[in-house]
Every structure is written in structure tokens, then in C-alpha cells.
Design a protein around this motif. Structure first.
Motif, mmCIF file in Angstrom:
data_model
loop_
_atom_site.group_PDB
_atom_site.id
_atom_site.type_symbol
_atom_site.label_atom_id
_atom_site.label_comp_id
_atom_site.label_asym_id
_atom_site.label_seq_id
_atom_site.Cartn_x
_atom_site.Cartn_y
_atom_site.Cartn_z
ATOM 1 N N ALA A 238 1.024 -1.358 0.184
ATOM 2 C CA ALA A 238 0.302 -0.029 -0.213
ATOM 3 C C ALA A 238 1.296 1.394 0.349
ATOM 4 O O ALA A 238 0.548 2.810 -0.657
ATOM 5 C CB ALA A 238 -1.249 0.025 0.866
ATOM 6 N N LEU B 278 -9.053 6.547 -0.060
ATOM 7 C CA LEU B 278 -8.061 6.341 1.115
ATOM 8 C C LEU B 278 -8.024 6.978 2.198
ATOM 9 O O LEU B 278 -8.666 6.952 3.432
ATOM 10 C CB LEU B 278 -6.462 5.676 0.889
ATOM 11 N N TYR C 286 -7.162 -2.545 1.903
ATOM 12 C CA TYR C 286 -6.045 -1.530 0.420
ATOM 13 C C TYR C 286 -5.371 -2.268 -0.413
ATOM 14 O O TYR C 286 -5.066 -2.073 -1.452
ATOM 15 C CB TYR C 286 -6.200 0.037 1.423
ATOM 16 N N PHE D 50 -13.443 -1.478 -2.695
ATOM 17 C CA PHE D 50 -12.357 -1.811 -1.112
ATOM 18 C C PHE D 50 -13.860 -1.386 -0.355
ATOM 19 O O PHE D 50 -13.666 -1.479 0.815
ATOM 20 C CB PHE D 50 -11.260 -0.274 -1.188
#
Length: 404
Positions: A130, A253, A275, A288
């Protein structure tokens, strides 16, 4: 002299089933993120199926990059809408979205079923990758969205504000401030007038959809604050995230992390592992949300929670693109709107840059081995240009070997 074969008229109609089959194929095979998705769409619907011509497709992509939300999914919804009406828009979304959503919900079940999985080296590798993925997004977005000193300064300002106010308030404030600075100070060329393909959405219908979008954006947080329902609070968080994501899916995010981790609905380790896993599946990154909904405690969790929050995060994208289509020429001709959007896009680079440090870096890079793995993954993504799915698989393997 040879002539190009004539394309079918742009008002040619199809069926929702035809749209579903076409997008299901793409939902199962479209790796590589939103830019790659737009390339797949062009090949499939412009070059092969001739649902629309190059100019109409480029115009549609420009609209969806102008709007907040997942650009590739919005292009897909509009393509389905133009081909088979409202049912076509739903079919396009289902076909493109559900394969990755189902895969991520199953991954959430695995994390919940086997406690050791969340702390395994392979999942640690997903957390590390990530870092590389977000760093690649910041790298690419900064070059395209911050091409001058003013917009670079807006990005830095936004990052500092988010780090100083580490909550959704700081992130939304940075985006709003970026828009205000851009509107006041940016200097952009005026866009030439253009003609646009009809998608059979009237201005009245567009106004209703945009009004519904705005009403939900205002009323859901108020209802969540007055009520005592975790499910309503989560729907509000995910609807806001879907409404405020400018510049690409990775920007979701920090908005989601600020909504679900401080409330302890999902731990930060599970959040980052999900993620990372989202990079390994085809289709839009917004799926997600299905992982997070499935990983949450009751009354969410499981299939119902995953699908509910998946709908919550994608609903604003549909309302915006369908509502904006009849007003696109009016929007694009307003210089003040263009300047504000330039500032907003620069601000989201800063928001994502702040998220790269906290929580992504601070949670994943805990040793020299983890830093080495992240650096290797970044090199494979940016310089070797390997598929993100392959880099995720290699990182999970590397995490299992190095970090177990």
C-alpha cells in the motif's frame, strides 16, 4: 480513395443484458487502475463495438474527470446509460464492480475467520505494498495536477493542514480551501465551445438528480448525528467519501481511514491489509468499501454490510454523472469553475501525500526489511511498470519470507 466504415448512429440502442455481459468481461479482466480502465473502455466500446465515436468518448472522459467520484466507473455508467437507458447504467455498474467486490468480501471473511491471517507475513506484505501504491499515485498525480508553483503550493498547504488536523474535517477543509485559492488565483485558458452527444437525460431530470445528491450530502450527516445507529453513521461516512473524492480512486483512502479507524469499526492493520488486497483485484478501487463493510462489526459486517457500503460509496458517482450530463457544456464554459477545480485537484495531491505518511507509512514501515520491500515494490510499479496485481502478489510473497 478508401473511406472509413460508417459508424452506427450515436442513438443506436441496445439491451441491459448486452451491457451487463460487456462490462462483466471488463470487470473480470480490467487490472491496472482508472487510467488503464479508460483504455480498456476505449478499445471495447469505441474501437470494437462502436457504441460511440472518439470525440464523444473523449468528451465523456473529460466530464468524469471533472466530477468528483471514481472516473472510470462514472464513464462506465454513462456508457451503459447511453446504450440502454437507466437499466443499462445499472447493468454497467454491476458488471464492472461486482467481481472485485465479491473477491474483497471473501477476503474480509478470511481475515475474520482466521485471526492469525491479519498478523501473517503475507498480510504485512499487503500493508507494505500500500505504501508503494500510494507513493506511485502521489508521484503521478503531482506531475499532472501540480504543474506550476501555485498548484504545488496548494498541495503543500493541503498536506500541512491535514497533518495538523488529522480528521475528516481537516481533509474536507483542505479540499475546500484549495478550490477557493484556485478560483481566486489560477489563470487558465478559456475552453472552446463544443457539441456533446445526447444521453437522453433531460435538464429537469438532471436537476432532480443533482438536488438529490446535494440533499443526501447534507442530510445524512445530520441524521447520523441525531440518531444512534452505527449503520446510518457508516452510510453517511461512505456517501461523503464517494462525494468528495477528486483526482482518482486512491484519494478515498484518507477519507475512509478517518471515518472507520478512529471509531474502531476496523483496525488500522486490517484497513491497510484490505487496501493492499484491493490492488490485486480487477475493477474500480472503490470496491474497497465492500471489504470494509464486510469487516465491520454488527449490525454491518458480512455480505449485507459489504453490499450496503458499496452502494453508499457509489451512489454519489451515479447521481453526479447522470445529473451533470445535460449541463456539461454550461459547466465547462465557466472559467471560475475550471479554476476552482484546478485548485481542488492540487489540494487532493496534498491530502493523499499526507495519507502516505500517516497512516500508510507509519503503520506499515516498521523495520528495514519492510522499507526494502516497499522500495522494491515502488520500483516495480513506477520504473519496471509491472501490473499492480503482480506487484501485490510478489509483495505478499516477500512479506511472508521477510516479515514472518
Amino acid at each position: 480513395m478508401t473511406t472509413e466504415p460508417a459508424l452506427p448512429p450515436t442513438d443506436a440502442r441496445g439491451t441491459a443484458l448486452e451491457v451487463l455481459v460487456a462490462f462483466l468481461k471488463l470487470g473480470l479482466t480490467s487490472f491496472g487502475g482508472p487510467v488503464a480502465h479508460l483504455g480498456y473502455f476505449r478499445t471495447e466500446f469505441v474501437a470494437r463495438r462502436h457504441w460511440l465515436d472518439e470525440k464523444a468518448y473523449a468528451d465523456l472522459v473529460a466530464l468524469c474527470q471533472f466530477l468528483p467520484g471514481p472516473a472510470s466507473s462514472q464513464v462506465g455508467m454513462a456508457l451503459g446509460l447511453g446504450r440502454a437507458g437507466w437499466w443499462g447504467a445499472l447493468a454497467a455498474w454491476l458488471g464492472f464492480t461486482m467481481p472485485s467486490a465479491v473477491a474483497l468480501i471473501l477476503f474480509a471473511f478470511g481475515v475474520a475467520q482466521w485471526d492469525w491471517l491479519a498478523g501473517s507475513g503475507a498480510v504485512q506484505g499487503l500493508k507494505v505494498v500500500a505504501v508503494a501504491v500510494v507513493a506511485q499515485a502521489v508521484w503521478g498525480m503531482s506531475k499532472s495536477l501540480c504543474p506550476d508553483r501555485l498548484r504545488a503550493g496548494i498541495a503543500v498547504m493541503a498536506a500541512l493542514l491535514v497533518l495538523a488536523v488529522p480528521s475528516a474535517v481537516g481533509q474536507i477543509g483542505a479540499i475546500v480551501l484549495g478550490g477557493l485559492v484556485g478560483r481566486a488565483a489560477l489563470r487558465l485558458e478559456h475552453l472552446a465551445p463544443g457539441q456533446h452527444r445526447s444521453y437522453r437525460v433531460s435538464r429537469r431530470a438532471g436537476a432532480v438528480l443533482l438536488s438529490l445528491f446535494a440533499a443526501l450530502l447534507l442530510l445524512l450527516p445530520a441524521a447520523a448525528a441525531l440518531g444512534n445507529s452505527m449503520a446510518l453513521q457508516a452510510v453517511s461516512v461512505f456517501y461523503q467519501a464517494g462525494s468528495l473524492v477528486f483526482g482518482g480512486g486512491h484519494v478515498v483512502l484518507p477519507l475512509l481511514q478517518a471515518g472507520v479507524v478512529p471509531t474502531q469499526w476496523v483496525s488500522n492493520d486490517v484497513f491497510l491489509a484490505g487496501y493492499g488486497a484491493a490492488q490485486a483485484v480487477p475493477g474500480p478501487l472503490f470496491t474497497f468499501a465492500a471489504f470494509l463493510g464486510a469487516a465491520m462489526p454488527s449490525p454491518l459486517g458480512g455480505w449485507m454490510g459489504g453490499l450496503a457500503l458499496l452502494l453508499a460509496i457509489f451512489l454519489p458517482a451515479f447521481l453526479l454523472v447522470a445529473g451533470a450530463l445535460p449541463f456539461w457544456e454550461l459547466l465547462r464554459q465557466r472559467d471560475s469553475v475550471q479554476r476552482a477545480m484546478g485548485g481542488v485537484n492540487a489540494a487532493v495531491v496534498g491530502v493523499l501525500g499526507a495519507a502516505l505518511y500517516d497512516p500508510v507509512w507509519t503503520s506499515a514501515i516498521t523495520s528495514k526489511a519492510a522499507f526494502s520491500l516497499a522500495l522494491a515494490a515502488f520500483g516495480l510499479l513506477v520504473f519496471a511498470r509491472l501490473s499492480p496485481a503482480l506487484v501485490v502478489a510478489l509483495s505478499a510473497l516477500g512479506g511472508w519470507v521477510m516479515l514472518s
